[in-house]
Design an enzyme around this catalytic site. Structure first.
Site, PDB file in Angstrom:
ATOM      1  N   TYR A 286     -16.657  14.901 -15.239  1.00 13.17           N
ATOM      2  CA  TYR A 286     -17.057  13.500 -15.192  1.00 13.17           C
ATOM      3  C   TYR A 286     -18.054  13.314 -14.027  1.00 13.17           C
ATOM      4  CZ  TYR A 286     -16.716   8.544 -14.209  1.00 13.17           C
ATOM      5  OH  TYR A 286     -17.024   7.246 -13.956  1.00 13.17           O
TER       6      TYR A 286
ATOM      7  N   LYS B  53      -8.605   4.673 -19.101  1.00 13.70           N
ATOM      8  CA  LYS B  53      -8.955   5.098 -20.450  1.00 13.70           C
ATOM      9  C   LYS B  53      -7.732   4.973 -21.368  1.00 13.70           C
ATOM     10  CE  LYS B  53     -12.649   6.010 -18.054  1.00 13.70           C
ATOM     11  NZ  LYS B  53     -13.008   7.298 -17.485  1.00 13.70           N
TER      12      LYS B  53
ATOM     13  N   ASP C 246      -7.717  17.538 -14.933  1.00 14.48           N
ATOM     14  CA  ASP C 246      -7.945  16.145 -15.347  1.00 14.48           C
ATOM     15  C   ASP C 246      -7.582  16.047 -16.826  1.00 14.48           C
ATOM     16  OD1 ASP C 246      -9.095  13.764 -16.293  1.00 14.48           O
ATOM     17  OD2 ASP C 246     -10.666  13.786 -14.768  1.00 14.48           O
TER      18      ASP C 246
ATOM     19  N   ARG D  53       0.845  -1.208   0.000  1.00 15.87           N
ATOM     20  CA  ARG D  53       0.000   0.000   0.000  1.00 15.87           C
ATOM     21  C   ARG D  53       0.879   1.256   0.000  1.00 15.87           C
ATOM     22  NH1 ARG D  53      -2.094   2.121   4.415  1.00 15.87           N
ATOM     23  NH2 ARG D  53      -2.422   0.111   5.421  1.00 15.87           N
TER      24      ARG D  53
END
Ligand SMILES: *Cc1c(COP(=O)(O)O)cnc(C)c1O
Length: 400
Positions: free
Chosen positions: A115, A214, A189, A62
């Site tokens: 988004y 994407k 973004d 992590r």
């Protein structure tokens, strides 16, 4: 290859070589997948030194993993940033980023066209915990200056924006925000453009976020995200946003798949763009189409800015068919080659209906303000031969 030499190398060269380490143990050409949750220490003293930051090396996945580190360094090199933090999704990256900047009593100015889940995070997520958010149209600079306040800590935008491809001048926005207060983080973004076509950090933004689901991965088989920025800020995202607030760490196998996808990023984006330009023109000339949103069309209100701040116009289009929602749905349902699905940047051409799918988090008035009409169709142009995509459109238009 050495880092200094790669700084001046072309995008494709950096995509293949930047950030790579040499496997001195077995000579593996590609980066191995370190599929491990944890890393052993030689003794307790060593474990203590690593936790105290006195000694390099890994502790627990992590907090960091060698496969993920190579990916993060590569993405930083592609975006022209000092450092990068990988996350388990685009939303994991965006939420870890924003919680590293804002908290109760702080103010964020966000563009109104975002988004759907980013809008939800800002509209009814962070506001529940005392963060103030103003939504406005940031493509009009007056809306930024009118809303800047003493407690403003971030300005958040997408350009081209999802789903209406609105273009905002990053350089002008960042300059104005920083003149007001140099500590404000301008967060952009860059999912729709990808680093192949746009470098927000070079234009003055402080932070770039991505849905790597994407174009960056590009093969429709991974959910992932990135935050890119200064080394200092990325340390905060990793050690607070990701480690403590969201725990949204990317797995090593997903990191490896993205490393694989990145090798062809420049080639893929060139092909997506070349086809999108032809399809945008085809739609523009089609009498059954009401309007087309594509920054490469001279009719697009952001065309001149896009020409300046993007290297090309990308593979995303949205459009409205005459007859609105009903005609749009009929068109989508009649497609045979193209697929009805959310997500974008994949090899397959994908169509979706934002108002009922990706942007259903918006209320009716918010949809109108964001410029998302009821009949809007979003199109992610795939890697098929463009003539086949257009032939599929032709037969679907005949059904209306
Ligand atoms: C998909 C998307 C996101 C969210 O990313 P996930 O990987 O789905 O969490 C954020 N921003 C934009 C512009 C997107 O298209």
């Amino acid at each position: 290859m050495e880092k200094e030499k790669l700084e001046n190398a072309g995008f494709g060269t950096r995509a293949v070589h930047a950030g790579n380490i040499r496997d001195t143990q077995y000579g593996s050409l590609t980066m191995p997948i370190y599929q491990t949750s944890t890393f052993y220490f030689e003794n307790c003293e060593q474990g203590g030194r690593r936790f105290a930051g006195e000694e390099g090396g890994y502790i627990y996945s992590r907090l960091g993993n060698p496969t993920t580190t190579v990916l993060e360094n590569k993405i930083a090199a592609l975006e022209g940033g000092e450092a990068c933090a990988a996350a388990a999704s685009g939303m994991g990256a965006i939420s870890s980023c924003l919680w590293s900047i804002a908290g109760a009593g702080k103010h964020i100015i966000a563009d109104e066209t975002l988004y759907g889940c980013t809008f939800a995070l800002l509209n009814h997520g962070m506001t529940e915990y005392g963060v103030e958010v103003t939504f406005t149209d940031l493509s009009n600079l007056e809306n930024l200056t009118a809303n800047l306040r003493e407690n403003t800590v971030a300005v958040y935008l997408e350009t081209p924006a999802n789903p209406n491809l609105k273009i905002t001048d990053i350089e002008l926005l960042a300059k104005t925000a920083h003149e007001y207060n140099s500590d404000i983080k301008v967060v952009c973004d860059n999912t729709f453009a990808s680093p192949v076509l746009q470098s927000p950090l070079k234009l003055g933004a402080d932070v770039v976020v991505h849905s790597a689901t994407k174009y960056l991965n590009g093969h429709g088989d991974v959910i992932a995200g990135f935050v890119v920025g200064s080394a200092e800020f990325i340390t905060r995202v990793k050690m607070f946003g990701l480690k403590d607030m969201t725990g949204s760490t990317l797995g090593p196998f997903e990191a490896w798949l993205i490393l694989r996808g990145l090798k062809t990023l420049e080639l893929r984006v060139a092909r997506h763009t070349e086809s999108a330009k032809k399809i945008a023109q085809y739609l523009y000339d089609n009498e059954k189409v009401e309007h087309v949103n594509y920054p490469g069309l001279p009719s697009h209100p952001g065309h001149e800015i896009a020409k300046r701040q993007m290297r090309d116009f990308g593979g995303m289009i949205s459009f409205e068919i005459k007859g609105g929602k009903e005609a749009g749905m009929k068109f989508c349902n009649s497609l045979k080659l193209c697929t009805i699905a959310v997500s974008l940047g994949d090899a397959e051409t994908l169509v979706e209906h934002p108002a009922s799918m990706t942007h259903s988090t918006y209320g009716p008035e918010d949809l109108e303000a964001a410029g998302i009409s009821a009949g809007l169709i979003r199109l992610s142009v795939g890697l098929e031969n463009v003539d086949d995509i257009i032939a599929d459109f032709e037969q679907a238009f005949k059904q209306i």
